[in-house]
Scaffold this motif. Structure first.
Motif, PDB file in Angstrom:
ATOM      1  N   SER A  60      11.586  43.636 -10.232  1.00 33.77           N
ATOM      2  CA  SER A  60      13.047  43.696 -10.227  1.00 33.77           C
ATOM      3  C   SER A  60      13.531  44.268  -8.908  1.00 33.77           C
ATOM      4  O   SER A  60      12.793  44.948  -8.204  1.00 33.77           O
ATOM      5  CB  SER A  60      13.549  44.532 -11.406  1.00 33.77           C
ATOM      6  N   ARG A  61      14.772  43.952  -8.592  1.00 35.42           N
ATOM      7  CA  ARG A  61      15.436  44.424  -7.378  1.00 35.42           C
ATOM      8  C   ARG A  61      16.930  44.185  -7.539  1.00 35.42           C
ATOM      9  O   ARG A  61      17.354  43.367  -8.362  1.00 35.42           O
ATOM     10  CB  ARG A  61      14.919  43.723  -6.105  1.00 35.42           C
ATOM     11  N   THR A  62      17.716  44.915  -6.710  1.00 40.39           N
ATOM     12  CA  THR A  62      19.165  44.759  -6.758  1.00 40.39           C
ATOM     13  C   THR A  62      19.594  43.612  -5.859  1.00 40.39           C
ATOM     14  O   THR A  62      19.078  43.480  -4.740  1.00 40.39           O
ATOM     15  CB  THR A  62      19.843  46.049  -6.257  1.00 40.39           C
ATOM     16  N   VAL A  63      20.526  42.800  -6.328  1.00 35.01           N
ATOM     17  CA  VAL A  63      21.206  41.816  -5.469  1.00 35.01           C
ATOM     18  C   VAL A  63      22.699  41.883  -5.799  1.00 35.01           C
ATOM     19  O   VAL A  63      23.090  42.467  -6.813  1.00 35.01           O
ATOM     20  CB  VAL A  63      20.669  40.366  -5.657  1.00 35.01           C
ATOM     21  N   LEU A  64      23.515  41.294  -4.936  1.00 34.71           N
ATOM     22  CA  LEU A  64      24.961  41.319  -5.145  1.00 34.71           C
ATOM     23  C   LEU A  64      25.436  40.005  -5.759  1.00 34.71           C
ATOM     24  O   LEU A  64      25.108  38.927  -5.244  1.00 34.71           O
ATOM     25  CB  LEU A  64      25.690  41.557  -3.825  1.00 34.71           C
ATOM     26  N   LEU A  65      26.207  40.117  -6.827  1.00 33.10           N
ATOM     27  CA  LEU A  65      26.806  38.926  -7.428  1.00 33.10           C
ATOM     28  C   LEU A  65      27.836  38.361  -6.449  1.00 33.10           C
ATOM     29  O   LEU A  65      28.679  39.093  -5.930  1.00 33.10           O
ATOM     30  CB  LEU A  65      27.516  39.336  -8.729  1.00 33.10           C
ATOM     31  N   PHE A  75      24.063  34.442  -6.626  1.00 27.27           N
ATOM     32  CA  PHE A  75      23.776  35.422  -5.577  1.00 27.27           C
ATOM     33  C   PHE A  75      23.123  34.701  -4.416  1.00 27.27           C
ATOM     34  O   PHE A  75      22.624  33.571  -4.571  1.00 27.27           O
ATOM     35  CB  PHE A  75      22.887  36.564  -6.090  1.00 27.27           C
ATOM     36  N   VAL A  76      23.139  35.335  -3.244  1.00 27.58           N
ATOM     37  CA  VAL A  76      22.506  34.724  -2.068  1.00 27.58           C
ATOM     38  C   VAL A  76      21.256  35.516  -1.716  1.00 27.58           C
ATOM     39  O   VAL A  76      21.188  36.726  -1.935  1.00 27.58           O
ATOM     40  CB  VAL A  76      23.468  34.659  -0.861  1.00 27.58           C
ATOM     41  N   THR A  77      20.280  34.823  -1.169  1.00 33.35           N
ATOM     42  CA  THR A  77      19.014  35.479  -0.832  1.00 33.35           C
ATOM     43  C   THR A  77      18.168  34.568   0.048  1.00 33.35           C
ATOM     44  O   THR A  77      18.548  33.443   0.363  1.00 33.35           O
ATOM     45  CB  THR A  77      18.247  35.869  -2.117  1.00 33.35           C
ATOM     46  N   THR A  78      17.004  35.079   0.411  1.00 37.03           N
ATOM     47  CA  THR A  78      16.015  34.271   1.126  1.00 37.03           C
ATOM     48  C   THR A  78      15.098  33.643   0.084  1.00 37.03           C
ATOM     49  O   THR A  78      14.440  34.359  -0.685  1.00 37.03           O
ATOM     50  CB  THR A  78      15.218  35.158   2.101  1.00 37.03           C
ATOM     51  N   LEU A  79      15.078  32.335   0.032  1.00 36.25           N
ATOM     52  CA  LEU A  79      14.369  31.649  -1.055  1.00 36.25           C
ATOM     53  C   LEU A  79      12.852  31.745  -0.916  1.00 36.25           C
ATOM     54  O   LEU A  79      12.123  31.527  -1.880  1.00 36.25           O
ATOM     55  CB  LEU A  79      14.821  30.192  -1.133  1.00 36.25           C
ATOM     56  N   SER A  80      12.375  32.115   0.303  1.00 33.60           N
ATOM     57  CA  SER A  80      10.931  32.280   0.493  1.00 33.60           C
ATOM     58  C   SER A  80      10.477  33.705   0.160  1.00 33.60           C
ATOM     59  O   SER A  80       9.294  34.032   0.310  1.00 33.60           O
ATOM     60  CB  SER A  80      10.560  31.938   1.940  1.00 33.60           C
ATOM     61  N   SER A  81      11.399  34.570  -0.292  1.00 25.85           N
ATOM     62  CA  SER A  81      11.057  35.951  -0.659  1.00 25.85           C
ATOM     63  C   SER A  81      10.241  35.969  -1.946  1.00 25.85           C
ATOM     64  O   SER A  81      10.071  34.938  -2.615  1.00 25.85           O
ATOM     65  CB  SER A  81      12.341  36.751  -0.871  1.00 25.85           C
ATOM     66  N   ARG A  82       9.801  37.181  -2.308  1.00 24.64           N
ATOM     67  CA  ARG A  82       9.063  37.306  -3.571  1.00 24.64           C
ATOM     68  C   ARG A  82       9.899  36.788  -4.743  1.00 24.64           C
ATOM     69  O   ARG A  82       9.423  36.003  -5.561  1.00 24.64           O
ATOM     70  CB  ARG A  82       8.702  38.783  -3.812  1.00 24.64           C
ATOM     71  N   LYS A  83      11.171  37.228  -4.822  1.00 28.12           N
ATOM     72  CA  LYS A  83      12.020  36.798  -5.944  1.00 28.12           C
ATOM     73  C   LYS A  83      12.205  35.287  -5.941  1.00 28.12           C
ATOM     74  O   LYS A  83      12.235  34.646  -6.978  1.00 28.12           O
ATOM     75  CB  LYS A  83      13.362  37.534  -5.915  1.00 28.12           C
ATOM     76  N   GLY A  84      12.330  34.707  -4.708  1.00 28.68           N
ATOM     77  CA  GLY A  84      12.519  33.261  -4.599  1.00 28.68           C
ATOM     78  C   GLY A  84      11.300  32.509  -5.121  1.00 28.68           C
ATOM     79  O   GLY A  84      11.423  31.537  -5.872  1.00 28.68           O
ATOM     80  N   GLU A 139      11.653  38.061   7.779  1.00 26.63           N
ATOM     81  CA  GLU A 139      10.898  37.254   6.805  1.00 26.63           C
ATOM     82  C   GLU A 139      10.848  38.081   5.536  1.00 26.63           C
ATOM     83  O   GLU A 139       9.899  38.836   5.311  1.00 26.63           O
ATOM     84  CB  GLU A 139       9.500  36.962   7.332  1.00 26.63           C
ATOM     85  N   GLN A 140      11.908  37.975   4.741  1.00 26.16           N
ATOM     86  CA  GLN A 140      12.082  38.890   3.604  1.00 26.16           C
ATOM     87  C   GLN A 140      10.849  38.925   2.708  1.00 26.16           C
ATOM     88  O   GLN A 140      10.302  37.888   2.366  1.00 26.16           O
ATOM     89  CB  GLN A 140      13.308  38.476   2.784  1.00 26.16           C
ATOM     90  N   SER A 141      10.447  40.135   2.342  1.00 17.68           N
ATOM     91  CA  SER A 141       9.321  40.458   1.451  1.00 17.68           C
ATOM     92  C   SER A 141       7.973  40.527   2.165  1.00 17.68           C
ATOM     93  O   SER A 141       6.975  40.905   1.538  1.00 17.68           O
ATOM     94  CB  SER A 141       9.192  39.502   0.254  1.00 17.68           C
ATOM     95  N   GLU A 142       7.909  40.144   3.461  1.00 16.46           N
ATOM     96  CA  GLU A 142       6.637  40.186   4.188  1.00 16.46           C
ATOM     97  C   GLU A 142       6.476  41.545   4.887  1.00 16.46           C
ATOM     98  O   GLU A 142       7.470  42.149   5.299  1.00 16.46           O
ATOM     99  CB  GLU A 142       6.585  39.079   5.236  1.00 16.46           C
TER     100      GLU A 142
HETATM  101  C1  LIG Z   1      23.024  47.449  -3.335  1.00 14.40           C
HETATM  102  C2  LIG Z   1      21.996  46.428  -2.898  1.00 14.40           C
HETATM  103  C3  LIG Z   1      22.387  45.114  -2.705  1.00 14.40           C
HETATM  104  C4  LIG Z   1      21.452  44.147  -2.326  1.00 14.40           C
HETATM  105  N1  LIG Z   1      21.860  42.842  -2.232  1.00 14.40           N
HETATM  106  C5  LIG Z   1      20.956  41.875  -1.953  1.00 14.40           C
HETATM  107  C6  LIG Z   1      21.338  40.498  -1.993  1.00 14.40           C
HETATM  108  O1  LIG Z   1      22.482  40.137  -2.319  1.00 14.40           O
HETATM  109  N2  LIG Z   1      20.381  39.579  -1.688  1.00 14.40           N
HETATM  110  C7  LIG Z   1      19.095  39.929  -1.369  1.00 14.40           C
HETATM  111  O2  LIG Z   1      18.292  39.042  -1.095  1.00 14.40           O
HETATM  112  N3  LIG Z   1      18.704  41.217  -1.351  1.00 14.40           N
HETATM  113  C8  LIG Z   1      19.596  42.206  -1.643  1.00 14.40           C
HETATM  114  N4  LIG Z   1      19.207  43.531  -1.656  1.00 14.40           N
HETATM  115  C9  LIG Z   1      17.799  43.857  -1.317  1.00 14.40           C
HETATM  116  C10 LIG Z   1      16.900  43.595  -2.526  1.00 14.40           C
HETATM  117  O3  LIG Z   1      17.062  44.632  -3.478  1.00 14.40           O
HETATM  118  C11 LIG Z   1      15.425  43.446  -2.148  1.00 14.40           C
HETATM  119  O4  LIG Z   1      14.957  44.586  -1.428  1.00 14.40           O
HETATM  120  C12 LIG Z   1      15.159  42.196  -1.317  1.00 14.40           C
HETATM  121  O5  LIG Z   1      15.948  41.099  -1.748  1.00 14.40           O
HETATM  122  C13 LIG Z   1      13.686  41.800  -1.378  1.00 14.40           C
HETATM  123  O6  LIG Z   1      13.325  41.572  -2.729  1.00 14.40           O
HETATM  124  P1  LIG Z   1      11.980  40.777  -3.139  1.00 14.40           P
HETATM  125  O7  LIG Z   1      10.913  41.192  -2.165  1.00 14.40           O
HETATM  126  O8  LIG Z   1      11.689  41.227  -4.538  1.00 14.40           O
HETATM  127  O9  LIG Z   1      12.286  39.310  -3.066  1.00 14.40           O
HETATM  128  C14 LIG Z   1      20.111  44.518  -2.061  1.00 14.40           C
HETATM  129  C15 LIG Z   1      19.720  45.851  -2.278  1.00 14.40           C
HETATM  130  C16 LIG Z   1      20.654  46.775  -2.694  1.00 14.40           C
HETATM  131  C17 LIG Z   1      20.186  48.204  -2.961  1.00 14.40           C
END
Ligand SMILES: Cc1cc2nc3c(=O)[nH]c(=O)nc-3n(C[C@H](O)[C@H](O)[C@H](O)COP(=O)(O)O)c2cc1C
Length: 214
Positions: A60-65, A75-84, A139-142
């Motif tokens: 689990s991790r925080t992302v912004l709606l 939500f937006v993110t890097t699709l090659s990350s762990r969550k992606g 390179e998110q998650s690396e």
């Molecule tokens: C308040 C807050 C908001 C965040 N918002 C995002 C977001 O919108 N997108 C995102 O990819 N990561 C966001 N992050 C970072 C993630 O929590 C996380 O560290 C990152 O996405 C890598 O996660 P993963 O390695 O599990 O994929 C945020 C962290 C915090 C604490």
């Protein structure tokens, strides 16, 4: 033991009745989000995204709606990350909104999938330039040797895109979670909390509402 681990905070008298809820759970969620904004909750749109890897291990991790509408929660993110990687392997995810100062929590369960490229482009265009450059540099998650490596990469991408719009990296996008369950939790006295959950079999079905034991 630390004092905070021994606290027995009472969550108060504000209840949540079936009659208090709007018929549409997404509208009800947006009403609670507005309450969290009015109450000046820090980052009211922050949510904890739970995913499961191909090996069955949760993370689990925080992302912004970024949007909540009849189509789903985005939500937006890097699709090659762990969550992606994880949500591609296993589309079932959870979203948890922790509005503790309001004694409220919302948990959404649903299926996640990347949005269309054109929708990702619109989110990208809305980002500050600094965030766009960071998306190229990270390179998110690396793992990375040290922060200096990241800062150097930022400099390289700033030079590469100098005087031009920053294009969206192919691995950056947005994800939509189509809900099948949305639970509204309101803290009450003596841990006898209210839990009201909307559920539906699929996106075409009508929502049903049930109360669950706290
Ligand atoms: C308040 C807050 C908001 C965040 N918002 C995002 C977001 O919108 N997108 C995102 O990819 N990561 C966001 N992050 C970072 C993630 O929590 C996380 O560290 C990152 O996405 C890598 O996660 P993963 O390695 O599990 O994929 C945020 C962290 C915090 C604490």
């Amino acid at each position: 033991m630390s004092e905070s681990l021994r606290r027995h905070t009472d969550y108060g008298q504000v209840g949540l009745d079936e009659a208090d809820l709007l018929r549409d759970p997404v509208e009800q969620f947006l009403a609670w989000l507005r309450d969290a904004e009015s109450a000046e909750v820090f980052e009211p749109n922050a949510m904890v995204l739970g995913t499961v890897g191909a090996d069955g291990a949760p993370s689990s991790r925080t992302v912004l709606l970024r949007a909540a509408n009849p189509a789903g929660f985005e939500f937006v993110t890097t699709l090659s990350s762990r969550k992606g990687r994880e949500l591609r392997a296993q589309s079932g995810v959870s979203l948890l909104f922790p509005w503790y100062s309001l004694r409220r929590q919302v948990i959404v369960l649903g299926d996640a999938a990347p949005v269309a490229e054109s929708e990702a482009d619109a989110y990208w265009a809305d980002r500050p330039r600094g965030s766009q450059i960071s998306a190229w540099a990270s390179e998110q998650s690396e793992p990375v040797a040290d922060r200096g490596v990241l800062e150097q990469r930022v400099g390289e991408y700033e030079a590469r895109f100098s005087g031009a719009d920053v294009p969206r990296p192919p691995q950056w996008g947005a994800v939509r979670v189509v809900p099948r369950s949305i639970e509204f939790w309101q803290g009450r006295s003596s841990r006898l909390h209210d839990r009201l959950r909307f559920e539906r079999a699929d996106a075409m079905s009508a929502w049903t509402l049930r109360r669950f034991q706290p």
